[in-house]
Write an enzyme that holds these catalytic residues in place. Structure first.
Site, mmCIF file in Angstrom:
data_model
loop_
_atom_site.group_PDB
_atom_site.id
_atom_site.type_symbol
_atom_site.label_atom_id
_atom_site.label_comp_id
_atom_site.label_asym_id
_atom_site.label_seq_id
_atom_site.Cartn_x
_atom_site.Cartn_y
_atom_site.Cartn_z
ATOM 1 N N GLY A 102 2.438 2.307 -2.670
ATOM 2 C CA GLY A 102 2.718 2.858 -4.022
ATOM 3 C C GLY A 102 3.872 2.405 -4.691
ATOM 4 C CG ASP A 115 2.800 -0.106 -11.582
ATOM 5 O OD1 ASP A 115 3.144 1.198 -11.870
ATOM 6 O OD2 ASP A 115 1.571 -0.067 -10.993
ATOM 7 N N GLY A 143 0.685 -1.233 0.037
ATOM 8 C CA GLY A 143 -0.295 0.244 -0.049
ATOM 9 C C GLY A 143 0.743 1.318 -0.040
HETATM 10 C C1 GLA Z 1 -0.508 2.636 -10.802
HETATM 11 C C2 GLA Z 1 -0.845 2.001 -12.061
HETATM 12 C C3 GLA Z 1 0.168 2.652 -13.124
HETATM 13 C C4 GLA Z 1 0.023 3.823 -13.224
HETATM 14 C C5 GLA Z 1 0.149 4.695 -11.972
HETATM 15 C C6 GLA Z 1 0.236 6.146 -12.098
HETATM 16 O O1 GLA Z 1 0.671 2.576 -10.244
HETATM 17 O O2 GLA Z 1 -0.817 0.627 -11.608
HETATM 18 O O3 GLA Z 1 -0.436 1.884 -14.211
HETATM 19 O O4 GLA Z 1 -1.181 4.326 -13.802
HETATM 20 O O5 GLA Z 1 -0.657 4.163 -10.787
HETATM 21 O O6 GLA Z 1 1.273 6.623 -12.827
#
Ligand code: GLA
Length: 382
Positions: free
Chosen positions: A122, A170, A120
């Site tokens: 990010g 990601d 969580g």
């Molecule tokens: C999340 C999503 C990504 C991207 C980011 C924002 O991590 O999985 O695909 O959109 O948010 O940049």
């Protein structure tokens, strides 16, 4: 005990032998947020925190999986339609199903895995999990699937089994990541370029607000829908606009009265952000970290005021960074909580981190967590 030994020990206890070891990574993103699903640029790198798994084919049509972190065992059949109840297992289930959908080979296997990506925050612990299994399954069953397809298997797992209509950033970062390098990806053409990242005299540090928003995935999907709506309106005048990132700022102005104000603001942010990635890459090649940092602040402003994916805690950390002369700072990843990413001069680092911990805790009643970023390798066999 090291993670590797812990995993093998459990694997031996459950399955009577050692497994083959695979790993993949979480990611940071220097700039280019919410641009991926708009066909724009992103600029991520894999980090030294990730998922490690021991795996062995078991000659059945069943997957038998154990998560060390959740201390839970799950079994599912490869032909089952319903995903397992445990969310960690549904990622593995999704990766198997998505691989099969693409004509890839998947047999039954046994696995034990563990991770050290903070959840969580990010940092995309879920992409690390998907990429580890997409890569390992392809390796073990000799599926011959190329790396972009492996990233897409992870992305479709999010779409179809986890309810997040994410972009490719990601999973791309955790499959393609290389030590010491950031990767600029054009999410429309899928062209990419590695940039060595070794900012001498600076540190890259994450400050985790430890805030998690329950409705983050529905809010994320809503942002995406706003962007698609704005792009569709612009497309009526300019048919060449496939994605929002293809639009010029003046083209957005032309449709201002035709779309909800909210969609306009979201699109305004995205169009600016796509250009900022290119500006940051140019600045990096010149060693101009002041410009890199300034762009990060601009991104934060956009994410907070136009895209509205920041929160009080992250805005507080961003403001504090400015106050302490930090070169660049912004909310990172999808937002709605998680981390700020900060580019800090070496000599300011200790003072800034101490102030951030103390003042954040005084205001919000809990301490933030601090992670130094080390850019590392993505998916691999160990
Ligand atoms: C999340 C999503 C990504 C991207 C980011 C924002 O991590 O999985 O695909 O959109 O948010 O940049």
């Amino acid at each position: 005990m090291e993670m590797k030994e812990k995993i093998q020990e459990k694997f031996r206890t459950l399955f009577g032998q050692d497994g083959d070891l695979f790993a993949s990574a979480g990611r940071i993103n220097l700039i280019g947020e919410h641009t991926d699903y708009n066909g724009g640029y992103v600029f991520p790198g894999a980090i030294d925190k990730g998922i490690m798994a021991a795996i062995k084919a078991n000659d059945t049509d069943k997957v038998r999986a154990f998560s060390i972190d959740y201390d839970e065992y799950v079994e599912f059949g490869l032909n089952e339609e319903d995903k397992p109840a445990q969310s960690w297992a549904s990622y593995i289930f999704g990766v198997c199903r998505e691989t099969l959908k693409r004509g890839g080979k998947v047999g039954g296997f046994d696995t034990v895995f563990a991770g050290d990506v903070p959840l969580g925050a990010g940092l995309s612990s879920s992409a690390a999990l998907e990429s580890t299994f997409a890569f390992a399954i392809n390796y073990i069953f000799a599926g011959g699937i190329d790396k972009f397809e492996l990233a897409k298997i992870g992305q479709s797992t999010e779409h179809n089994y986890c309810g997040v209509k994410c972009g490719i950033m990601d999973q791309f970062a955790s499959i393609f990541g290389q030590k010491g390098k950031l990767i600029r990806l054009n999410c429309k053409t899928l062209e990419y370029k590695y940039f060595p990242f070794n900012p001498e005299g600076y540190k890259l540090v994450l400050i985790d607000s430890c805030v998690k928003h329950e409705l983050a995935s529905s809010a994320y999907n809503k942002r995406r829908a706003s962007c698609e709506n704005a792009a569709a309106a612009i497309r009526k005048n300019h048919p060449e606009v496939e994605f929002l990132s293809d639009a010029k700022r003046v083209w957005l102005d032309e449709v201002r009265d035709e779309i909800p104000e909210e969609d306009f603001l979201r699109a305004e942010y995205v169009i600016g952000e796509v250009q900022r990635v290119l500006d940051v890459c140019d600045a990096l090649e010149r060693g101009d970290y002041e410009t890199v940092g300034e762009m990060m602040y601009q991104t934060h402003f956009g994410l907070s005021k136009l895209y509205e994916v920041s929160c009080e805690e992250l805005d507080f950390l961003n403001k504090l960074a400015r106050k302490y002369d930090v070169t660049g700072s912004r909310v990172m990843g999808g937002g709605f909580g998680g981390c700020t990413i900060n580019l800090v001069k070496d000599e300011l680092y200790d003072k800034f981190i101490a102030a951030a911990k103390e003042q954040f805790e005084a205001k919000f009643g809990h301490a933030p967590k601090v992670y130094d970023v080390v850019i590392s390798d993505g998916a691999r066999r160990l």
